[in-house]
Design a protein around this motif. Structure first.
Motif, PDB file in Angstrom:
ATOM      1  N   VAL A   1       1.042  -1.148  -0.154  1.00 34.35           N
ATOM      2  CA  VAL A   1       0.089  -0.092  -0.042  1.00 34.35           C
ATOM      3  C   VAL A   1       0.767   1.367   0.034  1.00 34.35           C
ATOM      4  N   LEU A   2       2.037   1.183   0.806  1.00 32.81           N
ATOM      5  CA  LEU A   2       2.800   2.455   0.843  1.00 32.81           C
ATOM      6  C   LEU A   2       3.585   2.805  -0.497  1.00 32.81           C
ATOM      7  N   ARG A   3       3.904   1.635  -1.186  1.00 29.79           N
ATOM      8  CA  ARG A   3       4.384   1.701  -2.439  1.00 29.79           C
ATOM      9  C   ARG A   3       3.473   2.388  -3.520  1.00 29.79           C
ATOM     10  N   ALA A   4       2.170   1.792  -3.411  1.00 29.85           N
ATOM     11  CA  ALA A   4       1.238   2.136  -4.158  1.00 29.85           C
ATOM     12  C   ALA A   4       0.991   3.812  -4.134  1.00 29.85           C
ATOM     13  N   LEU A   5       1.011   4.195  -2.956  1.00 30.45           N
ATOM     14  CA  LEU A   5       0.845   5.768  -2.542  1.00 30.45           C
ATOM     15  C   LEU A   5       1.968   6.564  -3.299  1.00 30.45           C
ATOM     16  N   VAL A   6       2.997   5.864  -3.154  1.00 27.62           N
ATOM     17  CA  VAL A   6       4.176   6.555  -3.865  1.00 27.62           C
ATOM     18  C   VAL A   6       3.750   6.758  -5.351  1.00 27.62           C
ATOM     19  N   THR A   7       3.572   5.723  -5.875  1.00 25.67           N
ATOM     20  CA  THR A   7       2.911   5.724  -7.340  1.00 25.67           C
ATOM     21  C   THR A   7       2.096   6.651  -7.657  1.00 25.67           C
ATOM     22  N   PHE A   8       0.988   6.706  -6.925  1.00 20.67           N
ATOM     23  CA  PHE A   8      -0.021   7.510  -7.066  1.00 20.67           C
ATOM     24  C   PHE A   8       0.406   8.992  -7.040  1.00 20.67           C
ATOM     25  N   SER A   9       1.432   9.431  -6.229  1.00 25.74           N
ATOM     26  CA  SER A   9       1.814  10.733  -5.972  1.00 25.74           C
ATOM     27  C   SER A   9       2.629  11.104  -7.123  1.00 25.74           C
ATOM     28  N   ARG A  10       3.518  10.226  -7.809  1.00 22.31           N
ATOM     29  CA  ARG A  10       4.339  10.419  -8.804  1.00 22.31           C
ATOM     30  C   ARG A  10       3.459  10.398 -10.245  1.00 22.31           C
ATOM     31  N   THR A  11       2.777   9.410 -10.675  1.00 25.57           N
ATOM     32  CA  THR A  11       2.142   9.469 -11.701  1.00 25.57           C
ATOM     33  C   THR A  11       0.996  10.490 -11.794  1.00 25.57           C
ATOM     34  N   ARG A  12       0.458  10.905 -10.864  1.00 22.44           N
ATOM     35  CA  ARG A  12      -0.581  12.135 -10.826  1.00 22.44           C
ATOM     36  C   ARG A  12      -0.257  13.279 -10.280  1.00 22.44           C
ATOM     37  N   ASP A  13       0.993  13.574  -9.999  1.00 27.69           N
ATOM     38  CA  ASP A  13       1.588  14.854  -9.421  1.00 27.69           C
ATOM     39  C   ASP A  13       0.694  15.252  -8.550  1.00 27.69           C
ATOM     40  N   GLN A  14       0.628  14.471  -7.588  1.00 28.27           N
ATOM     41  CA  GLN A  14      -0.291  14.720  -6.262  1.00 28.27           C
ATOM     42  C   GLN A  14       0.444  14.727  -5.068  1.00 28.27           C
ATOM     43  N   HIS A  15       0.486  15.735  -4.359  1.00 23.09           N
ATOM     44  CA  HIS A  15       1.542  15.821  -3.286  1.00 23.09           C
ATOM     45  C   HIS A  15       0.910  16.157  -1.976  1.00 23.09           C
ATOM     46  N   LEU A  16      -0.257  16.027  -1.631  1.00 21.78           N
ATOM     47  CA  LEU A  16      -0.935  16.039  -0.521  1.00 21.78           C
ATOM     48  C   LEU A  16      -1.438  14.641  -0.224  1.00 21.78           C
ATOM     49  N   LEU A  17      -1.778  13.994   1.011  1.00 26.38           N
ATOM     50  CA  LEU A  17      -2.268  12.909   1.400  1.00 26.38           C
ATOM     51  C   LEU A  17      -3.815  13.132   1.566  1.00 26.38           C
ATOM     52  N   ASP A  18      -4.315  14.368   1.683  1.00 29.85           N
ATOM     53  CA  ASP A  18      -5.442  14.581   1.605  1.00 29.85           C
ATOM     54  C   ASP A  18      -6.321  14.278   0.378  1.00 29.85           C
ATOM     55  N   ASN A  19      -5.487  14.474  -0.785  1.00 29.82           N
ATOM     56  CA  ASN A  19      -6.058  14.129  -2.209  1.00 29.82           C
ATOM     57  C   ASN A  19      -6.220  12.904  -2.519  1.00 29.82           C
ATOM     58  N   VAL A  20      -5.604  11.774  -1.725  1.00 30.17           N
ATOM     59  CA  VAL A  20      -5.868  10.667  -2.125  1.00 30.17           C
ATOM     60  C   VAL A  20      -7.066   9.875  -2.330  1.00 30.17           C
ATOM     61  N   ALA A  21      -8.108   9.991  -1.544  1.00 26.47           N
ATOM     62  CA  ALA A  21      -9.113   9.827  -1.423  1.00 26.47           C
ATOM     63  C   ALA A  21     -10.290  10.399  -0.715  1.00 26.47           C
ATOM     64  N   GLU A  22     -11.384  10.655  -0.975  1.00 25.03           N
ATOM     65  CA  GLU A  22     -12.332  11.481  -0.122  1.00 25.03           C
ATOM     66  C   GLU A  22     -12.655  10.540   0.881  1.00 25.03           C
ATOM     67  N   PHE A  23     -12.919  11.246   1.995  1.00 28.36           N
ATOM     68  CA  PHE A  23     -13.523  10.356   3.451  1.00 28.36           C
ATOM     69  C   PHE A  23     -12.216   9.592   4.028  1.00 28.36           C
ATOM     70  N   TYR A  24     -11.349   9.519   3.579  1.00 29.24           N
ATOM     71  CA  TYR A  24     -10.076   8.529   4.192  1.00 29.24           C
ATOM     72  C   TYR A  24      -9.098   9.727   4.843  1.00 29.24           C
ATOM     73  N   ASP A  25      -8.666   9.565   5.900  1.00 31.54           N
ATOM     74  CA  ASP A  25      -7.744  10.463   6.624  1.00 31.54           C
ATOM     75  C   ASP A  25      -6.153   9.880   6.555  1.00 31.54           C
TER      76      ASP A  25
END
Length: 237
Positions: free
Chosen positions: A161-185
């Motif tokens: 899951v942690l590696r998937a979060l890294v991929t999410f950030s790098r492939t989508r140019d997202q740099h806030l954990l709050d932007n990963v998914a709605e309703f999830y902290d």
């Protein structure tokens, strides 16, 4: 006797005003009807879920084709390889075909929910969340982890899951954990997931450093020594 009957006709049963009694029986009848409808809807929903569960992919595709929806496993794989986001692909299919299914709906089990059902079946067989960073499957994996005692979860599952979060950030140019998914902290979720990881070798530390590099809002207190390394490396650039 006539006097008694007259009083009864005015007061209704057990001395209750007849208007109040009629109102009470109407409300009670409405509640009974609502309860019956709820039970019926619940039964139908369970029945539909069972039908979808027992329907093979081939049967799904054949049923969809009757309505002019020409999908196949190969098509879904090719489309997902381009988009790498289940919810966006589901929306794309809905925009193309959803109204056709929902308007006709000759078979109740077959509606626009079919797209997500097929995606949920097919995509995990051909793609790994570490490769795609798909937020839909990241949250699904987190849900599965959180159903169990975190202390007993295999660390490799958490690292995935942690590696998937890294991929999410790098492939989508997202740099806030709050932007990963709605309703999830994810800020607090990361804290708990990392806390139960006891094998903190260099590979694991490198993974945490990547997370700090990716997410500006990741709490430094989650792994202070790695955060310090990250800052030192950042300042050297």
């Amino acid at each position: 006797m006539m006097a008694i009957n007259g009083i009864m006709s005015l007061t209704g049963r057990n001395g209750v005003d007849s208007d109040e009694y009629d109102q009470w029986t109407a409300v009670r009848g409405r509640h009974m009807n609502e309860d019956h409808k709820f039970r019926e809807d619940l039964y139908n929903a369970v029945k539909l879920m069972g039908k979808r569960r027992d329907t093979s992919n081939e049967e799904y595709f054949a049923a969809l084709k009757k309505y002019g929806v020409d999908l196949s496993e190969e098509t879904i794989i090719a489309d997902y390889r381009q988009i790498k986001d289940v919810e966006k692909l589901d929306q794309m299919y809905y925009d193309r075909y959803g109204r056709i299914l929902d308007d006709k709906q000759e078979e109740k089990w077959l509606n626009s929910d079919a797209f997500m059902d097929l995606l949920d079946r097919i995509v995990p067989q051909h793609f790994d969340i570490e490769e795609t960073g798909d937020p839909y499957f990241i949250t699904s994996a987190v849900d599965e982890i959180c159903r169990n005692d975190l202390r007993k979860v295999d660390q490799k599952t958490i690292e995935k899951v942690l590696r998937a979060l890294v991929t999410f950030s790098r492939t989508r140019d997202q740099h806030l954990l709050d932007n990963v998914a709605e309703f999830y902290d994810f800020g607090n979720l990361l804290k708990e997931l990392i806390r139960v990881c006891h094998n903190r070798d260099q590979t694991f530390r490198a993974l945490i450093r990547q997370l700090y590099e990716c997410y500006e809002d990741m709490d430094p207190k989650i792994f202070p020594s790695v955060y310090k390394e990250y800052l030192n490396q950042k300042n050297m650039k």
